[in-house]
Design a protein around this motif. Sequence first.
Motif, PDB file in Angstrom:
ATOM      1  N   THR A  28    -105.453 -45.835  22.696  1.00 46.87           N
ATOM      2  CA  THR A  28    -105.766 -46.765  21.599  1.00 46.87           C
ATOM      3  C   THR A  28    -105.673 -48.207  22.080  1.00 46.87           C
ATOM      4  OG1 THR A  28    -104.948 -45.180  19.971  1.00 46.87           O
ATOM      5  CG2 THR A  28    -105.129 -47.473  19.276  1.00 46.87           C
ATOM      6  N   ILE A  29    -104.624 -48.510  22.883  1.00 44.34           N
ATOM      7  CA  ILE A  29    -104.489 -49.873  23.417  1.00 44.34           C
ATOM      8  C   ILE A  29    -105.681 -50.199  24.314  1.00 44.34           C
ATOM      9  CG2 ILE A  29    -103.046 -51.417  24.789  1.00 44.34           C
ATOM     10  CD1 ILE A  29    -100.645 -49.668  23.987  1.00 44.34           C
ATOM     11  N   HIS A  30    -106.067 -49.230  25.162  1.00 39.96           N
ATOM     12  CA  HIS A  30    -107.226 -49.399  26.033  1.00 39.96           C
ATOM     13  C   HIS A  30    -108.482 -49.684  25.202  1.00 39.96           C
ATOM     14  CE1 HIS A  30    -109.744 -47.591  29.568  1.00 39.96           C
ATOM     15  NE2 HIS A  30    -110.068 -48.840  29.303  1.00 39.96           N
ATOM     16  N   ALA A  31    -108.688 -48.878  24.168  1.00 38.57           N
ATOM     17  CA  ALA A  31    -109.867 -49.071  23.306  1.00 38.57           C
ATOM     18  C   ALA A  31    -109.813 -50.409  22.587  1.00 38.57           C
ATOM     19  CB  ALA A  31    -109.956 -47.930  22.296  1.00 38.57           C
ATOM     20  N   SER A  78    -112.972 -50.374  34.154  1.00 35.02           N
ATOM     21  CA  SER A  78    -112.347 -49.663  33.034  1.00 35.02           C
ATOM     22  C   SER A  78    -112.572 -48.176  33.215  1.00 35.02           C
ATOM     23  CB  SER A  78    -112.949 -50.141  31.704  1.00 35.02           C
ATOM     24  OG  SER A  78    -112.471 -49.357  30.637  1.00 35.02           O
ATOM     25  N   VAL A  79    -111.483 -47.447  33.436  1.00 36.61           N
ATOM     26  CA  VAL A  79    -111.585 -46.009  33.651  1.00 36.61           C
ATOM     27  C   VAL A  79    -110.862 -45.315  32.500  1.00 36.61           C
ATOM     28  CG1 VAL A  79    -111.186 -44.086  35.229  1.00 36.61           C
ATOM     29  CG2 VAL A  79    -111.556 -46.398  36.136  1.00 36.61           C
ATOM     30  N   GLY A  80    -111.646 -44.671  31.624  1.00 34.43           N
ATOM     31  CA  GLY A  80    -111.056 -43.980  30.495  1.00 34.43           C
ATOM     32  C   GLY A  80    -110.424 -42.668  30.900  1.00 34.43           C
ATOM     33  N   GLN A  81    -109.706 -42.093  29.993  1.00 34.59           N
ATOM     34  CA  GLN A  81    -109.019 -40.833  30.261  1.00 34.59           C
ATOM     35  C   GLN A  81    -110.041 -39.733  30.538  1.00 34.59           C
ATOM     36  OE1 GLN A  81    -106.745 -39.094  26.978  1.00 34.59           O
ATOM     37  NE2 GLN A  81    -105.003 -38.894  28.374  1.00 34.59           N
ATOM     38  N   PRO A 106    -109.604 -57.652  34.944  1.00 37.90           N
ATOM     39  CA  PRO A 106    -108.473 -56.719  35.006  1.00 37.90           C
ATOM     40  C   PRO A 106    -108.974 -55.293  35.200  1.00 37.90           C
ATOM     41  CG  PRO A 106    -108.241 -58.220  33.160  1.00 37.90           C
ATOM     42  CD  PRO A 106    -109.613 -58.414  33.699  1.00 37.90           C
ATOM     43  N   VAL A 107    -108.272 -54.548  36.022  1.00 38.50           N
ATOM     44  CA  VAL A 107    -108.594 -53.139  36.223  1.00 38.50           C
ATOM     45  C   VAL A 107    -107.713 -52.339  35.266  1.00 38.50           C
ATOM     46  CG1 VAL A 107    -108.635 -51.223  37.853  1.00 38.50           C
ATOM     47  CG2 VAL A 107    -109.198 -53.543  38.630  1.00 38.50           C
ATOM     48  N   ILE A 108    -108.344 -51.564  34.379  1.00 40.28           N
ATOM     49  CA  ILE A 108    -107.610 -50.796  33.373  1.00 40.28           C
ATOM     50  C   ILE A 108    -107.806 -49.318  33.666  1.00 40.28           C
ATOM     51  CG2 ILE A 108    -107.283 -50.380  30.910  1.00 40.28           C
ATOM     52  CD1 ILE A 108    -108.543 -53.119  30.391  1.00 40.28           C
ATOM     53  N   LEU A 109    -106.723 -48.624  33.946  1.00 39.10           N
ATOM     54  CA  LEU A 109    -106.774 -47.220  34.353  1.00 39.10           C
ATOM     55  C   LEU A 109    -105.970 -46.391  33.365  1.00 39.10           C
ATOM     56  CD1 LEU A 109    -106.083 -47.822  38.163  1.00 39.10           C
ATOM     57  CD2 LEU A 109    -108.304 -47.685  37.017  1.00 39.10           C
ATOM     58  N   ASP A 110    -106.642 -45.445  32.714  1.00 34.62           N
ATOM     59  CA  ASP A 110    -105.999 -44.612  31.692  1.00 34.62           C
ATOM     60  C   ASP A 110    -105.858 -43.184  32.239  1.00 34.62           C
ATOM     61  OD1 ASP A 110    -105.025 -43.456  29.433  1.00 34.62           O
ATOM     62  OD2 ASP A 110    -106.738 -43.925  28.153  1.00 34.62           O
ATOM     63  N   ASP A 111    -104.657 -42.852  32.696  1.00 35.15           N
ATOM     64  CA  ASP A 111    -104.389 -41.532  33.286  1.00 35.15           C
ATOM     65  C   ASP A 111    -105.409 -41.183  34.358  1.00 35.15           C
ATOM     66  OD1 ASP A 111    -102.003 -40.626  32.202  1.00 35.15           O
ATOM     67  OD2 ASP A 111    -102.980 -40.022  30.332  1.00 35.15           O
ATOM     68  N   THR A 112    -105.705 -42.173  35.204  1.00 32.65           N
ATOM     69  CA  THR A 112    -106.716 -41.986  36.245  1.00 32.65           C
ATOM     70  C   THR A 112    -106.193 -41.146  37.408  1.00 32.65           C
ATOM     71  OG1 THR A 112    -107.660 -44.120  35.657  1.00 32.65           O
ATOM     72  CG2 THR A 112    -108.259 -43.248  37.814  1.00 32.65           C
ATOM     73  N   PHE A 113    -104.886 -41.174  37.634  1.00 30.17           N
ATOM     74  CA  PHE A 113    -104.343 -40.548  38.832  1.00 30.17           C
ATOM     75  C   PHE A 113    -103.732 -39.182  38.561  1.00 30.17           C
ATOM     76  CE2 PHE A 113    -103.658 -45.239  39.464  1.00 30.17           C
ATOM     77  CZ  PHE A 113    -104.737 -45.405  40.326  1.00 30.17           C
ATOM     78  N   ALA A 114    -104.159 -38.527  37.503  1.00 34.75           N
ATOM     79  CA  ALA A 114    -103.566 -37.231  37.142  1.00 34.75           C
ATOM     80  C   ALA A 114    -103.782 -36.186  38.228  1.00 34.75           C
ATOM     81  CB  ALA A 114    -104.147 -36.750  35.821  1.00 34.75           C
ATOM     82  N   PHE A 115    -104.914 -36.276  38.971  1.00 37.78           N
ATOM     83  CA  PHE A 115    -105.224 -35.263  39.982  1.00 37.78           C
ATOM     84  C   PHE A 115    -104.863 -35.723  41.392  1.00 37.78           C
ATOM     85  CE2 PHE A 115    -108.021 -34.304  36.414  1.00 37.78           C
ATOM     86  CZ  PHE A 115    -107.834 -32.943  36.260  1.00 37.78           C
ATOM     87  N   TYR A 116    -104.184 -36.878  41.529  1.00 42.06           N
ATOM     88  CA  TYR A 116    -103.783 -37.368  42.844  1.00 42.06           C
ATOM     89  C   TYR A 116    -102.464 -36.714  43.242  1.00 42.06           C
ATOM     90  CZ  TYR A 116    -107.195 -41.225  42.769  1.00 42.06           C
ATOM     91  OH  TYR A 116    -108.345 -41.981  42.738  1.00 42.06           O
ATOM     92  N   ASP A 117    -102.339 -36.395  44.534  1.00 37.64           N
ATOM     93  CA  ASP A 117    -100.999 -36.014  44.998  1.00 37.64           C
ATOM     94  C   ASP A 117    -100.193 -37.284  45.245  1.00 37.64           C
ATOM     95  OD1 ASP A 117    -101.644 -37.068  47.560  1.00 37.64           O
ATOM     96  OD2 ASP A 117    -102.527 -35.165  48.165  1.00 37.64           O
ATOM     97  N   ASP A 118     -98.922 -37.138  45.529  1.00 39.82           N
ATOM     98  CA  ASP A 118     -98.043 -38.304  45.631  1.00 39.82           C
ATOM     99  C   ASP A 118     -98.453 -39.235  46.763  1.00 39.82           C
ATOM    100  OD1 ASP A 118     -96.636 -37.349  43.515  1.00 39.82           O
ATOM    101  OD2 ASP A 118     -95.010 -36.462  44.705  1.00 39.82           O
TER     102      ASP A 118
END
Length: 531
Positions: free
Chosen positions: A38-41, A136-139, A482-494
């Motif tokens: 919601t904040i992103h939107a 802007s990368v949405g979920q 600004p770069v806005i990332l919404d749960d962009t790294f869910a599939f990244y390993d550490d």
Amino acid sequence: MVITEAYIRNFGKFSEQHFYFHDGVQVVTGENEYGKTTIHAFIRAMLFGMERGRGRAAAKDDYTRYEPWDHPEYYAGVLRFSCGGRNFRLERNFSRAGRRSSLVCEDDGEELSVEHGDLKMLLGGLTPEIFDSTVSVGQLKSRPGEELSEALENYAAGYFEAGGGEIDPGAALETLKNRRKDAEKALRAEEAKREEGRRALLQECSYLEREMESLQSEFEEKQRALEMTVRAEQEARKTRQERQEQSDSQQKEEDRDSRGTALWGAAGIFAGVMGFCWSQVITGQGEMPYLPMAVISVIIILIGVGILLSALAAGVKNRGKQDRNFSKAQKDGEGAVSTEARRQAEWELKRIRAEWKEKEIRLQNLREQYGEAEKSDTQKNLERRCRVLALAAQELEKAARETGSDTVRLVGRKASEIFAGVTEGKYSGLELKSAAGGGREIAVWDGERKIPARLLSRGTIEQIYFAVRMAAADLLLEEPMPVILDDTFAFYDDRRLESALKWLSGRKKQVIIFTCQRREEEILSKKEAFS
């Protein structure tokens, strides 16, 4: 640009909430349904506005989705940001009844106009579509949209044609299309004007045809009336002639009878006179007058006179009867149409024929005008202008496509650097090329072979998209955003998450990361990871 505050007055689940941001990389952590998206939107809606959809689409659009849960008539917020060394306050009201916006420079109080493009100028001409395809990368929306390919082609055409990014082929193409629309609109108006003139000619032809039909009917009607009148006059003349012949025959017969009677009377008078004279001769010889013979002679004379007078009277009577018959014949002829009336009827027919001929000539001229109604010079010029603009747009699109491959290589080089850093050198190259059916095909180079992206893991594909987005942002965005990332790294390993955060920290840009995990925050807290 750096976003410093998002004040949500009423938007989605939030009401009277302040969110503060700073330059550099920062993480907003919250559990599911906390309101990160919601904040992103909200940030996107403040930068680019938000319109309500129409029809069935309105039930699922962002406007309806984020309409306040309480007091939907109060749908508003404030966004503070810095740009070009100045601080700005952007306020919007999204409600249907009270829609408005304001933009103020908080340093000197200067009021700017969102409607007249001042905000768009501050954003460097950034559109919401390119915003969604770059910074802007949405979920679960890491894959860039088709708008990115178009934007890259536009950039390519402008960059490689002019030696820099000053020319925007997309804007030029839009200008050509708008001019073509204006020319086509003017052409339609000119065609409508010409067609209106042709319709007026057809309408006048129709009027003339109806008038000619009316004259034809009138002519035929008067002609029939004249023919009936002539026949009636001929029949009347024939009747009068027959009556006159019959009367003349009767009169001749009566005249013969009266003349015969008169002859008998004259003969009687002559015989009586002769008898009386004979009686006188005898008396003159001294003999005794022969009285009976004298008396008989006188009687014969009187009878002859009577017969003669009767014959004369009959003749006078016959002449009077003839005069009366003549008067009656004249009287009978008064009911017939006179020669003057017939001449008047014939003149009317001649007038109608002349008027019909005149209208026929006029109708023929109008039909020729309709058939020869050529396009005006204005219409011809407009048609030529439409063709020229269409050709110019076609050539511009062709140029953009032809130079697009250069941009693809340029983006590929930049994306390769980012991707190599994120994967810690496992993949040293990234190749973008046009697919046969449209779109782009992506392959990576691991030092030995090219591997199509479709054969890679979801996490690696997400990193490819991330690298392409960041590379495209460097090329396309005039103003650092600004770069806005919404749960962009869910599939990244550490390890790869740490590499991506390290790369972002080295960019010296504002980065806002919305996540439901603690990994990003923990990694960023380890300063040695980025030393």
